[in-house]
Structures are given as C-alpha cells and as structure tokens.
Write a protein that holds these residues in place. Structure first.
Motif, short mmCIF file in Angstrom:
data_model
loop_
_atom_site.label_atom_id
_atom_site.label_comp_id
_atom_site.label_asym_id
_atom_site.label_seq_id
_atom_site.Cartn_x
_atom_site.Cartn_y
_atom_site.Cartn_z
N ALA A 121 28.45 19.88 38.29
CA ALA A 121 27.91 18.92 37.33
C ALA A 121 26.43 19.20 37.06
O ALA A 121 25.76 19.88 37.85
CB ALA A 121 28.09 17.50 37.85
N PRO A 122 25.90 18.69 35.96
CA PRO A 122 24.48 18.92 35.64
C PRO A 122 23.52 18.12 36.50
O PRO A 122 22.35 18.46 36.62
CB PRO A 122 24.38 18.51 34.17
CG PRO A 122 25.51 17.57 33.95
CD PRO A 122 26.61 18.03 34.85
N THR A 123 23.99 17.01 37.12
CA THR A 123 23.15 16.20 38.00
C THR A 123 23.91 15.90 39.28
O THR A 123 25.09 16.21 39.40
CB THR A 123 22.74 14.87 37.33
OG1 THR A 123 23.88 14.01 37.25
CG2 THR A 123 22.18 15.11 35.93
N ILE A 141 25.21 22.56 38.77
CA ILE A 141 25.57 23.78 38.09
C ILE A 141 24.47 24.83 38.20
O ILE A 141 24.74 26.03 38.32
CB ILE A 141 25.93 23.51 36.61
CG1 ILE A 141 26.55 24.76 35.98
CG2 ILE A 141 24.75 23.00 35.82
CD1 ILE A 141 27.19 24.53 34.63
N ASP A 142 23.21 24.39 38.20
CA ASP A 142 22.11 25.35 38.34
C ASP A 142 22.16 26.04 39.70
O ASP A 142 21.87 27.24 39.81
CB ASP A 142 20.76 24.64 38.17
CG ASP A 142 20.49 24.25 36.72
OD1 ASP A 142 21.07 24.89 35.82
OD2 ASP A 142 19.72 23.30 36.50
N ARG A 160 23.31 20.05 26.71
CA ARG A 160 22.34 21.12 26.45
C ARG A 160 22.00 21.87 27.74
O ARG A 160 21.91 23.10 27.77
CB ARG A 160 21.06 20.53 25.84
CG ARG A 160 21.19 20.07 24.40
CD ARG A 160 19.90 19.38 23.97
NE ARG A 160 19.94 18.89 22.61
CZ ARG A 160 19.49 19.57 21.55
NH1 ARG A 160 18.98 20.78 21.73
NH2 ARG A 160 19.56 19.06 20.35
N GLY A 161 21.80 21.10 28.80
CA GLY A 161 21.49 21.73 30.09
C GLY A 161 22.62 22.60 30.59
O GLY A 161 22.40 23.70 31.13
N VAL A 162 23.85 22.12 30.40
CA VAL A 162 25.02 22.91 30.82
C VAL A 162 25.12 24.18 29.99
O VAL A 162 25.43 25.26 30.52
CB VAL A 162 26.31 22.06 30.70
CG1 VAL A 162 27.56 22.95 30.76
CG2 VAL A 162 26.36 21.02 31.79
N ARG A 163 24.85 24.08 28.69
CA ARG A 163 24.90 25.28 27.84
C ARG A 163 23.91 26.34 28.33
O ARG A 163 24.24 27.53 28.40
CB ARG A 163 24.59 24.93 26.38
CG ARG A 163 25.61 24.03 25.72
CD ARG A 163 25.61 24.21 24.21
NE ARG A 163 24.28 24.20 23.63
CZ ARG A 163 23.71 23.13 23.07
NH1 ARG A 163 24.34 21.96 23.05
NH2 ARG A 163 22.52 23.21 22.52
N VAL A 178 31.39 23.85 23.33
CA VAL A 178 30.25 24.00 24.24
C VAL A 178 29.93 25.48 24.44
O VAL A 178 28.77 25.91 24.38
CB VAL A 178 30.54 23.32 25.59
CG1 VAL A 178 29.37 23.52 26.55
CG2 VAL A 178 30.80 21.82 25.38
N LEU A 179 30.97 26.29 24.65
CA LEU A 179 30.75 27.73 24.80
C LEU A 179 30.25 28.35 23.50
O LEU A 179 29.33 29.17 23.52
CB LEU A 179 32.05 28.42 25.23
CG LEU A 179 32.70 27.99 26.54
CD1 LEU A 179 33.81 28.98 26.91
CD2 LEU A 179 31.70 27.88 27.67
#
Length: 318
Positions: free
Chosen positions: A46-48, A66-67, A101-104, A126-127
């Motif tokens: 997840a992004p967070t 995800i980061d 946007r962060g996931v992209r 998204v991709l």
C-alpha cells in the motif's frame, strides 16, 4: 513466487479477493502437481501504513509500503486490482488522487528496475497513466476502451483477448477477469498447476455465471504445453532435451517450440532449464545432499552447472 497485491482505497472488493483465492488455491494444489514448484506467497502492498478501505467497506490491514518493496526489490510481481469506478469521469478522478499518483511513481521505479507488473480492469489505467504500457500490447475493460484509446494512443490495445502479456506486464479485461489474470500468472509458473487450480475452482461442469468467468483461461489452455511440462518434470534427472520431449509427445520439435513460445513466452530449452533450477533449489533447501549429487538429480554431471543455474534462475514472467 512473491506477489505484492497493491491495495488502494476504493478498490473493487472481488478484484482483491478473487486474486487471493486463486493464488492461494494454486499454492495449496502445488503438492498434487509437484512439490518443487515454488510457493505462491501473497502480501498486501500500500502507499501508506494505514488500513485500506475497499469500495464495499471492507478493511484491508496495513501491508508493506510500496516504496519499501520497490527499494528492497524482493518481490517477483506487483499486481494492481481494479478501482471501483462507475463511469469514465470517476476513472479520471481516481487517477488524479494523491495516493494513486504516488503508486504510479513507485510502479515506474519498479518497472525501471526490471520488476514484473499485472493489472486488471480499471487498474490498467494506472499502468497506462504511468507510461508503463506505451508501445506494449495490453487490454482493458470493454466499457472503457474508447476512453483508454483516446487517453493512451501509444498503447497497442487488444480487445480480442481477456489476458494480454507483453514484456513483463500482464493486463486483463473487465472486473471478473481478475480470475483469468491470476490463472495466467499461475500458468507462467506451471501450466499444469494452472489447470489443476481451475479444476479445483470449477465446482461443477454446468455453465453458470460463476464458472463463466474462467472460460477464457480454459479455452486458451494448451494441453501440449501441460503435457510437455509433465514430461519434463518426470525426466529432470536425465540429460534429456527438447528433441527427446517432442519425440515422446508425438509432435515435431518445431511444433513444440511454437506452442511453448506462444503459451509461456519462452523456449522449451529455457523452460526445462528453469525447471532444473527450481528442482535444484528445492533439494538444496530441503535436504543435506551435496551439490554434486543435486547436479545428478537434475540431469547434470557437475556441480558447477548447478551453481550457474542458481545464479541465473528466471523469475516471472519468463
């Protein structure tokens, strides 16, 4: 295989759960096919670090960031389930959200590092928005195909297939195509395991809406490829090759080469090599067998070849 399921607020409930059900069913079926097939391990990404709420109100527990996954590069695949959009305008709104946007951005870094990706239905946007489908073949959900073509002219959109794989990225069509997407992922690991999984999930043969979701995968199932895999797994201890396989299966080498490449996106030789590496690694971690003995168990004469195999094992997709 380690699969990160990217969870986003407002994701389609069945998109998440159907993927997990198929992959977990496949993992449970591994021992019936071949215990040396690598485990299929799913985890939420997840992004967070906050729980994610699905469109239906279910809470998905906080997973790995995800980061962190991109930085660690310790997964084999990132899979993005669909977002529950009701119309084209909602899709665009989703794409503009800060978390998306962060996931992209993270997915671009993942792809730049050679990471494999998968998406279904609205998550194909998204991709595409991240530029990850440019100059690739891909598919999307039928009711948004016009918007997709208009927004992403650089993508070679193919609406004739439910699942499309191109250069490390797998896309699938409408919402219930998540089932076909997951089976396609399993098939890249083992066509026999995918067939076993589909059989386990199809409770009855009578056509119904619930079983129809898997029809695309089942119609595309290639028996020769499954037979080739079964033959190869049964003969890994012998120094056999592609010509031996073709002869045993009653086809020409050219036919076998073509069918395996069409289905698995690799050559029969490379597939056998990957099976040998898979079996060798299984023996390495589950037995005290010396490397030289492991080499003989997988059809090689010396330990050096096994060490090279281990260093060059292929990851999905081949």
């Amino acid at each position: 295989m380690k699969i990160g399921v990217v969870a986003l607020d407002g994701c389609w409930d069945s998109g998440v759960t159907s993927v997990l059900d198929v992959l977990r069913t496949a993992d449970a079926a591994r021992t019936r096919v071949d215990a040396t097939i690598p485990a299929l391990e799913c985890m939420f990404v997840a992004p967070t670090d906050e729980p994610v709420r699905t469109a239906g109100g279910l809470l998905i527990p906080a997973g790995r960031l995800i980061d962190d996954c991109v930085a660690a590069a310790d997964l084999d695949l990132l899979l993005v389930p669909a977002l529950a959009a009701q119309n084209p305008a909602t899709v665009v709104d989703f794409l503009m959200r800060q978390d998306v946007r962060g996931v992209r951005t993270a997915l671009r870094r993942w792809a730049d590092g050679g990471g494999a990706l998968a998406a279904a239905c609205t998550s194909t946007f998204v991709l595409a928005e991240a530029g990850l489908l440019d100059q690739r073949q891909a598919t999307t959900t039928w009711w948004l195909s016009d918007l997709f073509r208009h927004r992403y002219p650089a993508v070679r959109l193919d609406m004739s297939r439910m699942v499309v794989s191109d250069a490390g990225v797998v896309t699938a069509g409408a919402a219930f195509a998540h089932i076909d997407l997951a089976l396609g992922i399993v098939a890249q690991v083992s066509p026999r395991l995918a067939a076993e999984t589909a059989g386990a999930l199809l409770i009855e043969e009578r056509p119904t809406p619930s079983t129809g979701a898997m029809s695309d995968y089942l119609e595309d199932h290639d028996q020769l490829t499954s037979d080739f895999e079964a033959w190869a797994r049964a003969h890994l201890h012998s120094p056999v090759g592609v010509t031996d396989a073709a002869l045993a299966l009653g086809v020409t080498r050219r036919t076998l080469e073509r069918r395996v490449r069409d289905r698995l996106k690799t050559s029969p030789y490379a597939f056998i090599r990957s099976l040998r590496a898979e079996r060798a690694e299984h023996l390495r971690v589950t037995t005290a067998m010396p490397t030289a003995d492991i080499a003989r168990q997988v059809g090689y004469q010396d330990a050096t070849t096994v060490r090279r195999l281990r260093g060059g094992r292929q990851q999905f997709p081949r």
